[in-house]
Design an enzyme around this catalytic site. Structure first.
Site, PDB file in Angstrom:
ATOM      1  N   ASP A  88     -15.119  61.075 -18.419  1.00  0.00           N
ATOM      2  CA  ASP A  88     -14.820  62.497 -18.552  1.00  0.00           C
ATOM      3  C   ASP A  88     -14.254  62.980 -17.221  1.00  0.00           C
ATOM      4  O   ASP A  88     -14.368  62.295 -16.187  1.00  0.00           O
ATOM      5  CB  ASP A  88     -16.106  63.255 -18.921  1.00  0.00           C
ATOM      6  CG  ASP A  88     -15.891  64.753 -19.011  1.00  0.00           C
ATOM      7  OD1 ASP A  88     -14.894  65.159 -19.635  1.00  0.00           O
ATOM      8  OD2 ASP A  88     -16.708  65.499 -18.449  1.00  0.00           O
TER       9      ASP A  88
ATOM     10  N   ASP B  62     -13.876  66.983 -16.028  1.00  0.00           N
ATOM     11  CA  ASP B  62     -14.519  68.160 -15.449  1.00  0.00           C
ATOM     12  C   ASP B  62     -16.037  68.057 -15.487  1.00  0.00           C
ATOM     13  O   ASP B  62     -16.631  67.702 -16.510  1.00  0.00           O
ATOM     14  CB  ASP B  62     -14.075  69.424 -16.201  1.00  0.00           C
ATOM     15  CG  ASP B  62     -12.627  69.766 -15.916  1.00  0.00           C
ATOM     16  OD1 ASP B  62     -12.289  69.949 -14.733  1.00  0.00           O
ATOM     17  OD2 ASP B  62     -11.828  69.817 -16.875  1.00  0.00           O
TER      18      ASP B  62
END
Length: 285
Positions: A110, A112
């Site tokens: 991922d 953020d």
């Protein structure tokens, strides 16, 4: 005598008016005008489009029974002419190309709150760089702070794993951030929000639709909802905001160092989850 002379002169005049066959002027060849040529070209182009339309329509009908899961054929609009080219939309267009090194396992990361944290205006107290994507026609400022150990973490993964960033962020924003944090080209592929599946207003990342075997992949994400389809492949990481003492990425290095002894990455994730919970309990006490 006079009549003979008159007849003679008339015959001579008639012979003078005749033009030998070899010197007769031929009528000019019938050449096509530019307008006729343009009409003929347009007609041939239109005919070719019709043939292509029929070919692609047949191809779509043939391919429909064997389409992979997630492929969708757009419904035909009534306003379209019958001979328009059939439009086929492959919704599952985020299937990754075959891995260059099939022996390598795949790590989905991922972005953020996992690798970085971003703030909008006004500027925060600390940030590493600024990106200015154009979203909905407006330039926006994002002040990006890298998670401690990010550079070392990517360097460790380089060459050992196939690294794919799978983010629910918009491509306009996320691509600029990845360009800044991955200058060495460690990340093989990038998947953005349009590759997620929306379930009850949440963006879920379906690893089974990426073309990788689930026993050979792991995803690192701070949001458990994003991994709802394959929780057994997910390592949940603490969200990062601005803690400069954060050591989550360094703990992940230890996990990836020890996962070679597992044939199935899901078993490695399960073992790491137990160690993670034990580590959290030690911190509490």
């Amino acid at each position: 005598m006079v009549s003979k002379l008159i007849r003679k002169s008339l015959k001579k005049a008639g012979r003078d008016r005749r033009i030998p066959h070899r010197h007769r002027r031929r009528s000019p060849a019938k050449t096509a005008s530019p307008r006729t040529l343009i009409f003929a070209i347009n007609k041939s182009i239109h005919s070719g489009e019709r043939r292509l339309a029929k070919f692609f329509c047949k191809l779509a009908r043939i391919a429909t029974p064997i389409c992979r899961k997630g492929y969708k054929i757009l419904p035909r609009q009534e306003s379209e002419p019958e001979d328009s080219i059939c439009k086929v939309l492959f919704c599952n267009d985020y299937v990754l190309p075959p891995s260059i090194s099939p022996n390598k396992r795949t790590v989905f990361l991922d972005l953020d709150e996992t690798l970085v944290h971003s703030n909008r205006d006004p500027p925060p107290n600390q940030f590493d760089f600024v990106v200015r994507p154009k979203i909905d026609g407006n330039l926006m400022n994002f002040y990006v702070l890298k998670r401690p150990g990010l550079d070392e973490f990517l360097e460790f993964l380089n060459g050992k794993f196939e690294v794919v960033v799978f983010t629910a962020g918009l491509k306009e924003y996320a691509s600029l951030v990845l360009d800044r944090i991955d200058k060495k080209g460690v990340i093989s592929h990038r998947l953005y929000r349009d590759s997620c599946k929306e379930v009850d207003g949440r963006f879920v990342k379906d690893l089974s639709a990426t073309g990788r075997e689930l026993n050979r992949v792991v995803i690192v994400d701070d949001n458990p909802n994003a991994c709802a389809f394959q929780p057994e492949n997910a390592i949940q990481i603490r969200p990062f905001i601005d803690d400069q003492r954060d050591e989550e990425l360094m703990r992940l290095v230890k996990f990836f160092e020890g996962c070679d002894c597992f044939d199935d990455m899901r078993h490695a994730v399960k073992a790491f989850g137990g160690e993670h919970e034990s580590h959290d309990l030690k911190l509490l006490y």
